[in-house]
Design a protein around this motif. Structure first.
Motif, mmCIF file in Angstrom:
data_model
loop_
_atom_site.group_PDB
_atom_site.id
_atom_site.type_symbol
_atom_site.label_atom_id
_atom_site.label_comp_id
_atom_site.label_asym_id
_atom_site.label_seq_id
_atom_site.Cartn_x
_atom_site.Cartn_y
_atom_site.Cartn_z
ATOM 1 N N CYS A 304 0.449 -1.261 0.299
ATOM 2 C CA CYS A 304 0.002 -0.059 -0.155
ATOM 3 C C CYS A 304 0.932 1.498 0.039
ATOM 4 C CB CYS A 304 -0.536 0.025 0.845
ATOM 5 S SG CYS A 304 -2.188 1.681 0.884
ATOM 6 N N HIS A 306 0.209 3.853 0.884
ATOM 7 C CA HIS A 306 0.248 4.507 2.508
ATOM 8 C C HIS A 306 0.759 4.851 3.631
ATOM 9 C CE1 HIS A 306 -2.199 5.396 6.181
ATOM 10 N NE2 HIS A 306 -1.597 7.089 5.575
ATOM 11 N N CYS A 323 -6.632 -1.505 0.910
ATOM 12 C CA CYS A 323 -6.148 -2.271 1.772
ATOM 13 C C CYS A 323 -6.426 -2.586 3.282
ATOM 14 C CB CYS A 323 -5.199 -0.884 1.597
ATOM 15 S SG CYS A 323 -3.522 -1.082 3.688
ATOM 16 N N HIS A 326 -6.015 1.191 6.527
ATOM 17 C CA HIS A 326 -6.625 2.200 7.468
ATOM 18 C C HIS A 326 -7.497 2.025 5.787
ATOM 19 C CE1 HIS A 326 -2.348 2.314 8.740
ATOM 20 N NE2 HIS A 326 -3.323 3.103 9.342
HETATM 21 S S1 FES Z 1 -1.437 1.236 5.016
HETATM 22 FE FE1 FES Z 1 -2.189 0.937 3.372
HETATM 23 S S2 FES Z 1 -4.353 2.244 4.090
HETATM 24 FE FE2 FES Z 1 -2.673 2.887 5.658
#
Ligand code: FES
Length: 380
Positions: A304, A306, A323, A326
């Motif tokens: 991901c 993020h 994912c 979060h």
């Molecule tokens: S690590 Fe994937 S949404 Fe935060």
């Protein structure tokens, strides 16, 4: 002490100007209604063995902190840092523990040094003080300053050069240690031509070796057994399916360690998605990556963008990759760009094709952008 007594005891300006530091400290305590029950000199007899021992103990902690800071700077800047799989390189595995250990020793040594110094050398008076309202007068300010200065002088810091030097070294080196955080990135060169591609953070395990060693990077699926090589062919997957895949090179077939390493390397996991024919017709491709797919098959990084969790939930009906960390969602019909949640960058797409010789999927080259969360060589 009453307000009237307080006023009566005030010295004249001339008397105030002629008072010693100690007189001012005592006067200040008295005017503040403070009764000094005990105000002992920590070392009434100077130069005793006990005093020297105490000084050495304090210096020991500061010197330990200084050594810790030097070690921290050295580890942060120069300890082996190139990517290795956990369990495969002892020195690499020590990097993070050593960072914590050396910084911990520095902070601990400095803290214990300060505490020991205060305990051994700063006068420990026992005083009882009344509370007052309103701002402090000039007189109060001068006497308070004198009290603080008196405590400093009585602690004999001025003549304790061993403590001063060791404390200065510890604090200074610890400060320098903090500077290594922003500077460290300039010491480690992820672009170094002396490093093999697989040893730099610039590449993932999908890198293609140049020169005579260049070999095909096949796509293998995870069977749960690292040494079992299961390559993937078109037709092995149902439409609307997803498989987690890893890179494989023929030269690694009989090398269990390398086979395992390919599955452990954090930037290797990739999702091989086969879109349903009716969905594949509606795909919007990313500019410059129009030929990264093979028919209905698309490969995206599973990491991901993020915070690096594995984004592996695929919703067949909506063609969204989810994912779980979060709740970011990526649209597989539009180069896995984020459509919901905190992720701000599309999942990188791996260019794939089918090897004409064997009929198995291969990667055409490494990812062309950083995998996972933002990284310091982004834009490479
Ligand atoms: S690590 Fe994937 S949404 Fe935060």
């Amino acid at each position: 002490m009453s307000e009237q007594e307080h006023t009566q005891d005030l010295p004249t300006d001339e008397e105030l100007a002629n008072m010693s530091r100690e007189d001012l400290a005592i006067l200040g305590a008295r005017l503040d209604g403070v009764e000094l029950v005990e105000y002992p000199d920590p070392w009434p007899v100077k130069g005793t063995r006990a005093e020297k021992r105490a000084e050495r103990v304090v210096a020991f902690w500061f010197i330990l902190a200084a050594i810790g800071a030097i070690a921290f700077i050295a580890v942060y800047g120069w300890w082996p840092w190139t990517y290795q799989n956990i369990g495969h390189q002892f020195l690499y595995n020590l990097y993070t523990p050593l960072i914590g250990l050396t910084l911990g020793i520095t902070v601990l040594g400095l803290g214990i040094g300060v505490l020991t110094y205060v305990k051994k050398f700063v006068p420990h008076e026992v005083a009882v003080q009344e509370r007052h309202d309103g701002p402090s007068s000039e007189l109060d300010r001068q006497t308070v300053l004198a009290e603080l200065s008196d405590a400093g002088v009585r602690s004999t810091i001025a003549r304790r050069s061993l403590i001063k030097r060791s404390a200065g070294a510890a604090a200074g080196l610890m400060g320098l240690g903090l500077v290594i955080f922003p500077v460290g990135g300039f010491i480690k060169n992820p672009w170094s031509s002396a490093l093999a591609p697989q040893d730099t953070l610039r590449f993932t395990g999908w890198y293609e070796a140049d020169g005579p060693n260049k070999e095909k990077v096949f796509i293998r699926r995870d069977t749960g057994v690292p040494t079992e090589v299961a390559l993937v062919r078109p037709g092995d997957m149902d439409a609307g399916g997803l498989q987690t895949v890893f890179p494989f090179r023929e030269s690694e077939r009989n090398d269990p360690e390398k086979l395992l390493a390919a599955m452990e390397r954090v930037d290797n996991p990739t999702m091989l998605i086969r879109l349903r024919p009716e969905d594949a017709a509606n795909v919007i491709k990313r500019q410059g990556q129009e030929n990264f797919n093979f028919g209905d098959y698309y490969a995206f990084s599973k990491i991901c963008t993020h915070l690096g969790c594995p984004a592996s939930l695929f919703e067949e009906q909506t063609n969204r990759v989810l994912c779980p960390c979060h709740q970011s969602q990526f649209d597989a019909l539009e180069y896995c760009k984020p459509v919901f949640g905190p992720a701000a960058r599309a999942l990188p797409q791996l260019a794939i094709s089918v090897d004409e010789e064997t009929g198995y999927f291969v990667a055409l080259h490494d990812y062309i952008e950083p995998v996972g969360p933002g990284y310091w060589e982004r834009g490479a």
